[in-house]
Structure formats: structure tokens, C-alpha cells
Motif scaffolding. Structure first.
Motif, short mmCIF file in Angstrom:
data_model
loop_
_atom_site.label_atom_id
_atom_site.label_comp_id
_atom_site.label_asym_id
_atom_site.label_seq_id
_atom_site.Cartn_x
_atom_site.Cartn_y
_atom_site.Cartn_z
N TYR A 1 0.87 -1.18 0.00
CA TYR A 1 0.00 0.00 0.00
C TYR A 1 0.90 1.23 0.00
O TYR A 1 1.76 1.37 0.88
N ARG A 2 0.70 2.14 -0.98
CA ARG A 2 1.67 3.20 -1.22
C ARG A 2 1.03 4.57 -1.31
O ARG A 2 0.07 4.77 -2.04
N ASN A 3 1.60 5.51 -0.56
CA ASN A 3 1.38 6.94 -0.74
C ASN A 3 2.70 7.61 -0.42
O ASN A 3 3.23 7.46 0.68
N ASP A 4 3.27 8.33 -1.40
CA ASP A 4 4.61 8.88 -1.23
C ASP A 4 4.68 9.97 -0.18
O ASP A 4 5.77 10.28 0.33
N LEU A 5 3.56 10.59 0.16
CA LEU A 5 3.53 11.62 1.18
C LEU A 5 3.44 11.03 2.58
O LEU A 5 4.01 11.57 3.54
N LEU A 6 2.72 9.91 2.72
CA LEU A 6 2.39 9.36 4.03
C LEU A 6 3.15 8.09 4.36
O LEU A 6 3.24 7.71 5.53
N GLY A 7 3.68 7.38 3.35
CA GLY A 7 4.45 6.18 3.60
C GLY A 7 3.92 4.97 2.86
O GLY A 7 2.80 4.97 2.34
N HIS A 8 4.73 3.91 2.84
CA HIS A 8 4.40 2.65 2.17
C HIS A 8 4.35 1.54 3.21
O HIS A 8 5.13 1.53 4.17
N ALA A 9 3.46 0.58 3.00
CA ALA A 9 3.33 -0.54 3.94
C ALA A 9 3.23 -1.84 3.16
O ALA A 9 2.63 -1.90 2.09
N TYR A 10 3.80 -2.92 3.74
CA TYR A 10 3.67 -4.24 3.15
C TYR A 10 2.45 -4.93 3.73
O TYR A 10 2.01 -4.64 4.85
N ALA A 11 1.89 -5.87 2.97
CA ALA A 11 0.82 -6.74 3.45
C ALA A 11 1.20 -8.17 3.11
O ALA A 11 1.48 -8.49 1.95
N PHE A 12 1.21 -9.05 4.11
CA PHE A 12 1.56 -10.46 3.94
C PHE A 12 0.41 -11.33 4.43
O PHE A 12 -0.19 -11.06 5.46
N GLY A 13 0.12 -12.38 3.67
CA GLY A 13 -0.90 -13.33 4.10
C GLY A 13 -2.31 -12.92 3.77
O GLY A 13 -3.26 -13.30 4.46
#
Length: 688
Positions: free
Chosen positions: A360-372
Motif C-alpha cells: 500500500y503506497r502513498n509517497d507523502l504518508l508512507g508505504h506498507a507491506y501486506a503479507f498473508g
């Protein structure tokens, strides 16, 4: 690679589409050219230690063009500079060994670059084409025209152009041919057969550092510029000259190597076996890389088989391949995610599990991974290509959590900071640079399970923020996500093999995606670039919660194993409590012990510091455990300075959203402010 009949048609169709994008647009695949997209081709010849200088040169050019503007305003303009000229000025006349330069002087031109070795043609075995990055560097006060085959470029006075040539290219300067013969040297051929009892990462190099690869295998290079490929029984053509062959297998093994000079026209068998330094699975611990990409633009299209070879060659227990966008709306590998969602990928076995995940990506707020993930997410990005920075990341994370995902912020912080720096030191001068600015809010709201402290971004900075978040009362596992991109063959540490940093989790029972995710959620983890790291607090390991009364004494032991380890430390919420070090590294375990008298709620964690070492595939080696929490009278640690630091962060986040976010519709700003205020309430309650 682009038409594998064994793949499901939606996945094969996507790969064919990517091949078309690569052929039409080159390494960017036609992505909107935000600053990091424009950097793609330049990173292929930019040594990692010059990245900081590259950005300083870019900012200097912007400051000259826009005098008086603030660093934030300049940061928003990072797509403006001529990146070929910035690259040329960053190199300052130096040239990486695998590149060449055409220097245009007032009186003529000079072709620079050490000769690349090519093999004398073999009638029955094709030879992969040699591709050489060429930096055209004009020192003239008048324009020049350079043509490479059908590609023509007018070079402005004092301008630059980064191109690529093959040995048989027709290169002309202002209509006159340029002789490329000095860039090449023909050598007689021999043949190697490489064998190991299990899949390994192989490197075959000549005395000039040039790598040699089996035919048709992508010519990948790691953080140190070393060539590599994976397998257990491989054949390749090589020059009949002195060569070095090495075999490695992820961080749990040492490196085996040999030197030889093969005879012309003969095949030589090389057997190498990397031996274990430690055996994590035998202790119930399994290592994973929670942030990797199969395709994310790049200089080749990567099929799933490439990920399979890398996972087994690195003995990586858990591989999370993320579908994600780059700079526009297209989500790469979405078809693979939708086809295999909730299922192990076909090459998985009892000790190697691969899953398709999402970023999940937003260059202003940050990126997060999702697993499973167990279902298809409806949204995976916001704020790209003119779209609104809405909804807040918290909404996307909440949806992913409903779909069963393990979640954590990835490559969070890139600026160097110290433990006592204010929150503003991490916001930096660039508004859209992937910094995890919403992390502090989402951690308080319980929307993330972990933080990727081991990453290609700044490990020391992220570790400092992680300790702040723990000290403020947040429950977060330490994890690792490398952001390795298998579709790039030479790009700093992102062209490393996956698993060069790993999160190890102590799994209950049989390894599966579900049991691994459960172990991370329980914070039974440590993350590392190589060393094994153990922590025991009165017999309890990472993730444990100890209920203690004031005055209780706790015995703490931390142990690290690995040739790069230089020091081991024990930390609590109040800082470093004990440490031990050694010079020159070593193979023996390094142990430190401490006795802690409990007065207030705290946490205990261990870290290992490392010296520079060839097996460390980033700027610094490091290992860190998740904490053991020590609660007192039912209270969890919530240090005033750390809580106030988080509140200061939320003030900065609010100002950023108000001034920098694209929020054109009524109510969108209010949604962000609601998230921030809810997080403030959590931290204020902890202060009391």
C-alpha cells in the motif's frame, strides 16, 4: 521469459504486456517520471556511496534555478534537473569499471573505459550480447550530435547523455564514426560446470572484475557490484583466463570459493559447498523477507521462476512478493496476486513458503507491506499521477487487515538522525519521498503489526524511531523488508538477492504463512543483515511480557553469532545498559549479560553492531530483537519524552497534510485530521 506456457494465462498475459512496455519505453516502462523513476537508469552506473552526493548536486542545481525557495519547495521540484548532467557531475570524472564514457573536448573526443572481454564465437553456442552503459560528457561550448544506431541526441553545450551501446553499434559524433574497438578484447573460450549439493548463489569473475553468466541468465549484480546467479548444476562459457568462483547461500552460510585458469576449449568441473554458520530452522526460527517485488519496471521482465530460483538459492524460508504501483495507476503483478491470493506459490515446500502480497503506497504518508492476504484489496495506492492523497493510509491498512494481512511500514526513513533529534529531523526537505509519516498515528491506533527496521533506507534512523515508538507504549515487532526488485539487474541494494536482510520469527509448530504471521504478530522476532541474535530476560525471549514489581532484579543475556559482529548491546527504554565488543569480528559467539533492577515499566531488547563485511549487502550491518516488555503494577512503558516526541510528530503531520496533501474534495482533509486527533488522544492518555 515473456511467454511461459506453464504460467496461468492472466499471469503470462501480464508478463507479455510488461515486455511490450520495456521494449517501448526502456527501464521506466513508461511510468510517470517522478524523481525516483528518473533515477532508474542512472543507478545502474552510480556507486551506492555516491547516492548522497547525487542528491546534493541535484538540490544545488535546483537552488541555482530557484533562488530563495525553501528546501521543501525545492524538494517538490526534484523531477526538474537534467539527471544525466547530475550523474556526470556526481561522478566527477570517475567511471565505474562496467561503464564507458565519450568525452567531447573542444579539440576532439576521447573514449574511456577498460576493455570488456568477449569470447571468440562458438558455432554451436550463442553468446549473450555485451551491453555497456555509455556516458556522453560534453566539455564543449557548442552543441554536438551523437547518433547510436537509429537513436540520435543533440547534446547541448556542457551537456551529458547516458546511453547504452553494444560492441557492434554504429556510433557517430557529428556524422563521423567513433571507433569502439578499444572497449573490447577478444579472448579464447573455455567452459565451466558448477555443482553444489543444494542451490546456491554463484559468482564467476575475471581479473578485471567482469562477471560471467550461463547463457540466457540475467546478469545480476549485488550492492558491491559483484555478479551473481542461482542454481546447483550450471554450465557457462568463460574466457580461458584466471577466474574466481564463489558460492554462497544466504546469511546462514559462509562463502566457499576457488581460483582457476581453465584451458581453452575444455570443460572444467567446479564443486563448492557453502557451510552453515548457524541453523535457524533447527532452533524453531524461520527467516523471511516481507518486502520484495517481482516486477516494478526495470531492465528486464521477471517471471515467477526467477523468484523461485532466488528463494531456494538463498535458503529463504519466507518470501513475500508484493504487487504494487510505481508512479501511476498500474499495479504490477496484480494478476499474480489475484490468481494465487491466499495460496502458497507453486515452488513452496516444507521450509520455503512464497506468497503474493501487496504494497500500500502513498509517497507523502508512507508505504506498507501486506503479507498473508486472503482476499483481493480494493485499493493499493493514493496520491499518484495527480490523484488525491485520500483516503488516509489508515483506511487502506484497515481494509488490508480485514483481509487477514500482516502489516508493517516499509523503508520508513532515509535521513540520518540521532536518538535525541526532534521529530522534525525526520520529515526532511522532500515532501514526496516515501517517508513513513503516518506511521506514528497508525501505530497508536493498532493498525500495523511491525516496522521494517532492516531495510534499504537508513537502518540507524529507523531503529531510533522504533525505540521512540516502543518507549511511547506502542506494540510493534521488528521486521525486515529489503524492497529487492527482481526486474532490476544492477540497482544498488535493490538488485541484491531477496533475503539479504531477514526477519526471523520463532514459529509454533509447522512452518506456514499463517504460523509465520502469527509469530510476527506475537513479536517473537529479530531482524538482521546477517548475524544470529538471541535475547533472554529471566528466560523469556522477544515478544514476552513480564509482570514485575518494583525492586525485582532481572537477568539479561544477549548473544550474537556471525563473522561481521563487532559489538552486542542490551538496551532498555532508558538507553544502553550493557555492551561488549571485539575488534576484527570473529566466528565465536559474542555474549553480553546484565542485571536490571526494575523501578518503572520498561522494555529490553538486544542489538548487534557489525564491521564492514562482504556478506553485508547494504551500507551497514545490524541486528535487532523485538522487545521483552517489563510491566509494573499493570502499567506498560510510556516514557514522557517519547510520548511527547510522538505528539510533536503528529503536529508536523497535520501541518504537512494541510499544506502539501492534494485534497480537492470537501471532507477529505477532515478524514485525515480525524485520524491524527484519534492518535493524539491515545498518546495523551498514555501521558496521564
Amino acid at each position: 521469459m515473456c511467454d511461459d506456457p506453464m504460467l496461468p494465462e492472466p499471469v503470462a498475459g501480464a508478463l507479455r504486456e510488461y515486455c511490450g512496455l520495456l521494449g517501448e519505453h526502456g527501464i521506466t516502462w513508461g511510468e510517470p517520471e517522478v524523481h525516483y523513476v528518473r533515477l532508474f537508469a542512472r543507478r545502474r552506473i552510480l556507486p551506492p556511496h555516491l547516492m548522497g552526493r547525487f542528491w546534493r548536486v541535484a538540490f544545488h542545481r535546483l537552488a541555482e534555478r530557484h533562488p530563495g525557495e525553501s528546501p521543501n519547495d525545492l524538494g517538490a521540484r526534484l523531477a526538474e534537473p537534467d539527471y544525466d548532467e547530475v550523474l556526470r557531475d556526481t561522478l566527477r570524472g570517475d567511471l565505474p569499471a562496467h561503464a564507458a564514457a565519450l568525452r567531447l573536448d573542444p579539440g576532439g573526443h576521447l573514449l574511456e573505459g577498460g576493455p570488456r572481454v568477449v569470447l571468440r564465437a562458438h558455432p554451436r553456442r550463442p553468446v549473450d550480447p555485451v551491453r555497456i552503459p555509455l556516458l556522453v560528457d560534453s566539455r564543449r561550448d557548442e552543441p554536438a550530435t551523437v547518433r547510436i544506431g537509429g537513436l540520435c541526441r543533440d547534446i547541448p553545450p556542457r551537456g551529458a547523455w547516458l546511453a547504452e551501446i553494444t560492441p557492434d553499434a554504429d556510433l557517430t559524433l557529428d556524422g563521423a564514426p567513433v571507433d569502439l574497438a578499444p572497449l573490447l578484447r577478444i579472448a579464447p573460450a573455455a567452459r565451466l560446470r558448477l555443482r553444489s549439493p543444494y542451490p546456491c548463489r554463484w559468482s564467476v569473475t575475471g581479473e578485471n572484475g567482469q562477471g560471467w553468466f550461463p547463457h540466457g541468465v540475467p546478469q545480476r549484480h549485488d550492492f558491491h557490484g559483484r555478479p551473481y546467479f542461482h542454481g546447483d548444476d550450471l554450465a557457462l562459457d568463460v574466457p580461458a583466463e584466471p577466474l574466481t568462483v564463489t558460492a554462497a547461500r544466504g546469511m546462514e552460510y559462509d562463502e566457499a570459493g576457488t581460483g582457476l585458469t581453465p584451458r581453452q576449449g575444455q570443460e572444467h568441473l567446479v564443486r563448492l559447498t557453502p557451510h552453515r554458520i548457524y541453523h535457524a530452522a533447527a532452533r524453531g526460527w524461520y527467516g523471511g523477507d516481507l518486502h520484495t517485488h517481482l516486477n516494478w519496471a526495470g531492465d528486464l521482465v521477471a517471471a515467477p521462476a526467477a523468484a523461485a530460483a532466488a528463494q531456494h538459492g538463498e535458503d529463504l524460508h519466507i518470501l513475500n512478493l508484493l504487487a504494487g504501483n510505481v508512479a501511476g495507476a498500474r499495479v504490477y503483478d496484480r494478476e499474480a496476486l489475484e490468481h494465487w491470493i491466499g495460496r502458497d506459490l507453486p515452488w513452496s515446500d516444507a521450509t520455503h513458503i512464497a506468497r503474493m502480497g501487496a504494497e500500500y503506497r502513498n509517497d507523502l504518508l508512507g508505504h506498507a507491506y501486506a503479507f498473508g492476504l486472503t482476499g483481493r484489496p480494493g485499493r493499493l495506492h493514493s496520491g499518484f499521477d495527480g490523484d488525491a492523497d485520500w483516503p488516509p493510509n489508515s483506511a487502506g491498512l484497515a481494509e488490508l487487515r480485514e483481509l487477514g494481512a500482516l502489516l508493517g511500514y516499509s523503508h520508513p526513513f532515509g535521513l540520518p538522525v540521532r536518538d535525541d533529534d526532534p521529530a522534525g529531523a525526520l520529515f526532511g526537505p522532500v515532501a514526496r519521498d516515501c517517508t513513513a509519516r503516518e506511521l506514528v498515528a497508525d501505530a497508536a491506533l493498532g493498525l500495523v503489526d511491525s516496522l521494517d527496521v532492516l531495510t534499504h533506507a537508513s537502518i540507524p534512523a529507523t531503529a531510533a524511531v522504533y525505540r521512540r515508538l516502543l518507549g511511547a507504549g506502542n506494540l510493534l515487532a521488528v521486521t525486515a523488508g529489503t524492497d529487492t526488485m527482481i526486474s532490476f539487474t544492477r540497482s544498488d541494494n535493490q538488485s541484491n538477492p531477496p533475503g539479504w536482510a531477514r526477519v526471523y520469527a520463532r514459529v509454533d509448530g509447522v512452518l506456514s504463512a499463517e504460523s509465520f504471521a502469527a509469530a510476527v504478530r506475537a513479536r517473537r522476532t529479530f531482524a538482521t543483515t546477517g548475524p544470529w541474535l538471541e535475547l533472554s530476560v529471566d528466560g523469556h525471549g522477544p515478544g514476552a511480557v513480564i509482570e514485575a514489581e518494583p525492586g525485582r532484579r532481572l537477568s539479561v543475556t544477549a548473544t550474537a553469532i556471525g563473522p561481521e559482529v563487532s559489538a552486542v548491546r542490551i538496551r532498555t527504554a532508558d538507553g544502553v545498559r550493557a555492551g561488549a565488543g571485539r575488534l576484527g569480528g570473529g566466528d565465536d559467539a559474542l555474549t553480553v549479560t546484565a542485571e536490571l533492577d526494575v523501578a518503572e515499566p520498561t522494555y529490553v531488547l538486544a542489538e548487534a553492531l557489525c564491521e564492514a563485511h562482504p556478506r553485508t549487502l547494504t551500507t551497514c550491518g545490524y541486528a535487532l530483537t523485538s522487545p521483552v516488555h517489563v510491566d509494573v503494577a499493570g502499567r506498560r512503558v510510556a516514557r514522557g519524552p517519547d510520548v511527547r516526541w510522538c505528539l510533536d510528530w503528529l503536529d508536523l503531520l497535520e501541518d504537512l497534510v494541510r499544506t502539501r496533501a492534494r485534497l480537492p474534495k470537501p471532507g477529505q482533509l477532515g478524514d485525515h485530521l480525524t485520524v491524527i486527533e484519534r492518535a493524539r488522544e491515545v498518546y495523551r492518555a498514555r501521558l496521564s
